[in-house]
Motif scaffolding. Structure first.
Motif, PDB file in Angstrom:
ATOM      1  N   ARG A 131     -13.937   7.048   2.408  1.00 48.40           N
ATOM      2  CA  ARG A 131     -12.878   6.242   3.035  1.00 48.40           C
ATOM      3  C   ARG A 131     -12.653   4.939   2.271  1.00 48.40           C
ATOM      4  NH1 ARG A 131     -14.943   8.288   8.479  1.00 48.40           N
ATOM      5  NH2 ARG A 131     -13.217   9.589   9.249  1.00 48.40           N
ATOM      6  N   HIS A 132     -13.718   4.331   1.804  1.00 50.81           N
ATOM      7  CA  HIS A 132     -13.601   3.093   1.027  1.00 50.81           C
ATOM      8  C   HIS A 132     -12.802   3.338  -0.247  1.00 50.81           C
ATOM      9  CE1 HIS A 132     -14.754  -0.657  -0.933  1.00 50.81           C
ATOM     10  NE2 HIS A 132     -15.180   0.056  -1.963  1.00 50.81           N
ATOM     11  N   SER A 152       0.833  -1.197   0.000  1.00 49.59           N
ATOM     12  CA  SER A 152       0.000   0.000   0.000  1.00 49.59           C
ATOM     13  C   SER A 152       0.869   1.249   0.000  1.00 49.59           C
ATOM     14  CB  SER A 152      -0.911   0.008   1.228  1.00 49.59           C
ATOM     15  OG  SER A 152      -1.621   1.233   1.329  1.00 49.59           O
ATOM     16  N   GLU A 193      -5.256   3.438  -2.517  1.00 48.52           N
ATOM     17  CA  GLU A 193      -3.933   3.312  -1.900  1.00 48.52           C
ATOM     18  C   GLU A 193      -3.470   1.861  -1.796  1.00 48.52           C
ATOM     19  OE1 GLU A 193      -3.311   5.550   1.626  1.00 48.52           O
ATOM     20  OE2 GLU A 193      -3.765   7.444   0.633  1.00 48.52           O
ATOM     21  N   ASP A 194      -4.420   0.929  -1.666  1.00 47.70           N
ATOM     22  CA  ASP A 194      -4.046  -0.481  -1.494  1.00 47.70           C
ATOM     23  C   ASP A 194      -4.013  -1.267  -2.801  1.00 47.70           C
ATOM     24  OD1 ASP A 194      -4.058   0.108   1.196  1.00 47.70           O
ATOM     25  OD2 ASP A 194      -5.982  -0.861   1.616  1.00 47.70           O
ATOM     26  N   HIS A 219      -9.029   3.698   0.393  1.00 47.30           N
ATOM     27  CA  HIS A 219      -8.370   2.402   0.589  1.00 47.30           C
ATOM     28  C   HIS A 219      -8.226   1.652  -0.733  1.00 47.30           C
ATOM     29  CE1 HIS A 219      -7.966   2.608   4.868  1.00 47.30           C
ATOM     30  NE2 HIS A 219      -9.257   2.816   5.057  1.00 47.30           N
TER      31      HIS A 219
END
Length: 234
Positions: A130-131, A11, A137-138, A134
């Motif tokens: 927020r989902h 990440s 970034e991941d 992620h």
């Protein structure tokens, strides 16, 4: 740190700025903006005064919408170009989330923070934001990092920043989520949004600055459209 998705990718949230390609890399720019958005969401949730919560939400909404617009105009086309086998599926999913956030923020635009349904709408919008952070970034950004050079990541980052600066500041759920439709729509919407922003802040210290950016926004938006097209042709 192990990526929570178990996809074998590291990440970008766990990487240093140098590992991401420097401060101008799209990875670093995205990561910084995600951190700023998260800080605003936390500030909103910690605030007890309804009027102050409304002001924090307005700032967060503007930042989130400009961030998403820059992704749709620059980052996602670059991702689909560099990783055609994965790009369509993942970016379409995130574009759907962006549409949902636009719709939720449109409902919240004139909502009273004291109203019964306010907290639920805010919670849903924050959950999607927020989902998406992620997901990016991941998964999305580490995949792009694996196939793009540092120079390419910095070029994408520079184009992304131009679009972020000139993007519309208000929700527009009926605008296309992909270029060229969204990029072309940005030119008039950037101006009208900033005129509305200035009108709402005439009594505030930021009014002159906001009104003064309208003409600059047109010129920058035209540059941004050309930059996005150039990236797609690479």
């Amino acid at each position: 740190m192990t990526n929570p998705r178990g996809n074998g990718l590291r990440s970008v949230a766990d990487q240093s700025e140098e590992e991401r390609g420097g401060p101008g890399s799209i990875l670093s720019r995205q990561s910084r903006d995600h951190a700023d958005l998260d800080a605003l969401m936390r500030a909103h949730d910690a605030e007890t005064d309804p009027d102050a919560r409304g002001r924090v939400l307005a700032e967060l909404a503007e930042r989130a919408l400009r961030h998403a617009f820059a992704e749709e105009t620059v980052l996602f086309p670059a991702y689909r170009t560099h990783l055609p086998e994965h790009g369509e599926e993942l970016t379409r999913h995130i574009e759907g989330d962006h549409q949902q956030v636009n719709e939720l923020l449109e409902q919240l635009q004139d909502a009273d923070p004291r109203s019964a349904g306010y907290d639920e709408l805010v919670h849903r919008a924050f959950e999607v934001i927020r989902h998406d952070a992620h997901d990016e970034e991941d998964d999305l950004l580490p995949r792009l990092q694996r196939v793009a050079s540092v120079e390419e990541l910095r070029a994408i980052g520079a184009a992304w920043e131009v679009q972020r600066r000139v993007a519309p500041t208000r929700p527009h759920p009926r605008v296309p989520r992909r270029p060229p439709g969204n990029a072309l729509a940005a030119v008039p919407l950037s101006v009208t949004d900033r005129v509305k922003d200035a009108a709402e802040h005439l009594a505030g210290a930021g009014a002159a600055r906001r009104a003064g950016t309208a003409v600059a926004a047109v010129l920058l938006a035209l540059t941004a459209v050309a930059a996005a097209r150039a990236l797609r042709r690479r």
